[in-house]
Design an enzyme around this catalytic site. Structure first.
Site, short mmCIF file in Angstrom:
data_model
loop_
_atom_site.label_atom_id
_atom_site.label_comp_id
_atom_site.label_asym_id
_atom_site.label_seq_id
_atom_site.Cartn_x
_atom_site.Cartn_y
_atom_site.Cartn_z
N SER A 179 21.66 11.71 -63.53
CA SER A 179 22.47 12.67 -62.77
C SER A 179 23.09 12.00 -61.54
CB SER A 179 21.61 13.87 -62.35
OG SER A 179 21.09 14.54 -63.47
N ASP A 180 22.33 11.15 -60.88
CA ASP A 180 22.86 10.42 -59.73
C ASP A 180 23.98 9.47 -60.15
OD1 ASP A 180 21.40 11.45 -57.61
OD2 ASP A 180 19.78 10.00 -57.80
N VAL A 181 23.74 8.71 -61.21
CA VAL A 181 24.73 7.72 -61.65
C VAL A 181 26.02 8.40 -62.08
CG1 VAL A 181 25.24 5.97 -63.40
CG2 VAL A 181 23.01 5.97 -62.27
#
Length: 409
Positions: A179-181
């Site tokens: 999700s961060d990437v």
């Protein structure tokens, strides 16, 4: 730098992963990245170890491998943004920048005068990208958001993991902070779109991007499977909800991915596997039929695939142009000849460690190739140069600010 974005300067107020992933990508494309960090402490991920990068004597440095994955091609400038003098320095830097990236809680930078409205007042065409867990609006706006939490709330974990109710069943997070990437990558898209608009109109803008929005958007076919059918997708382990056979199978000495994407490939697979007539069986002739009759087909394939070795299957299926491959451990990934040929494993010069490992960018541009100008910086490595060169501060000014704890040099 001479990359496609070499005319762009970014002030990076972000830390952890989503924001730094965005700014690293912009830096790979040539943008100048000024990373603002807390004096003496720096980005939180500098301390997210072990493992830590080792120096030339084999001893751990102050920087964790986690930090190294998202912070190359940046300059580290240590400024205390909680102080008025630190805020003033950052605002002066903003005047010389095109983009600001931040991932503080909603409203978190307003008390420092570093929110979008405050900075727009001093540089009207600034492109300001805010990354949060849930966005600037809505009932969850003030909540803190973390990748693991978002993977759960977005529905991603509900379709990831073994099916059923056995001891190995249950929802599972993806093994990287996906999700961060993905949010970092969408932030890059938003920044470039806003820069294109600015170049045409002279207008800056505020980009509001949230981890939850991104992860819901990237549910892709699973989201539309539900919206079109009103049937809630379930965990299928290593199987695919819309394609059969498209999953992992055990061979006699390992596991293989079989990724049959069309009916022709299925017929070729059956020929290689010696499953004469299977592709002509009305239950399995089309992908639609195979999805509907998954429970009848998969055991037949499992028995056939188990009878031969991984190498045998890969050699023969590749010769027949049937997509397949091994399930590599990460050490094998970085020994793979294709990965090595594409420059995905590399090293960069580092002031403390000599050489540090890095993973190459997947962007291959013919005219403006990605450049790897520098390894992730040590904390405060560039404070003096940036403040001297951009803000014209003298050595005595810098020494006085350092003595006050406003900056670190």
């Amino acid at each position: 730098m001479s990359g496609a974005l070499s005319h762009i300067r970014v002030l990076d107020l972000s830390r952890i992963l989503a924001g730094p992933w965005a700014s690293q990508t912009l830096g790979d494309l040539g943008a100048e990245i000024i990373k603002i960090e807390r004096p003496k402490a720096g980005d939180d991920t500098r301390h997210w170890g072990p493992p830590y990068v080792k120096d030339q004597d084999g001893q751990d440095t102050d920087d964790a491998a986690y930090f190294m994955c998202a912070n190359r091609n940046k300059q580290s400038v240590a400024i205390d943004m909680a102080s008025e003098k630190g805020q003033a320095l950052i605002k002066e830097l903003v005047k010389e920048c095109d983009v600001v990236i931040e991932n503080f809680k909603v409203g978190g930078l307003k008390k420092y005068g570093l929110d979008y409205d405050s900075l727009k007042a001093i540089k009207s065409d600034i492109v300001y990208c805010s990354i949060t867990g849930f966005g600037q609006t809505g009932p969850y706006a003030n909540r803190a958001g973390y990748d693991f939490l978002i993977q759960g709330m977005s529905g991603l974990m509900s379709v990831t993991g073994h099916p059923g109710d056995g001891p190995e069943a249950g929802p599972v997070k993806v093994g990287v902070a996906l999700s961060d990437v993905l949010t970092g990558l969408y932030a890059v898209i938003g920044v470039q779109a806003a820069l294109a608009h600015r170049d045409r109109t002279g207008e800056g803008q505020h980009i509001d991007i949230s981890l939850l929005d991104v992860q819901v958007a990237t549910l892709a076919n699973q989201a539309l499977n539900y919206l079109a059918s009103q049937k809630v997708p379930q965990r299928l382990g290593n199987s695919h909800p819309n394609i059969v056979p498209y999953q992992a199978f055990a061979t006699s000495d390992g596991h293989m991915i079989l990724a049959v994407g069309n009916d022709g490939q299925f017929a070729k697979f059956c020929q290689v596997a010696g499953l004469d007539g299977l592709a002509d069986d009305a239950r399995f002739t089309t992908n639609t039929a195979r999805v509907e009759n998954r429970e009848a087909l998969v055991p037949i394939l499992q028995d056939a695939i188990k009878a031969k070795s991984l190498d045998w299957w890969i050699q023969n299926l590749e010769a027949a142009h049937v997509p397949c491959g091994p399930i590599n451990t990460i050490d094998r990934v970085f020994e793979d000849p294709q990965v090595l040929d594409r420059g995905m494993k590399m090293e960069l010069d580092h002031p403390k460690a000599g050489r540090v490992p890095s993973v190459g960018s997947p962007l291959k541009l013919s005219g403006t190739p990605v450049a790897y100008e520098s390894a992730p910086p040590v904390l405060a490595q560039h404070t003096q140069n940036v403040l001297r060169d951009i803000l014209n501060l003298s050595d005595s000014d810098l020494e006085a600010l350092d003595a006050e704890g406003i900056i670190q040099i």
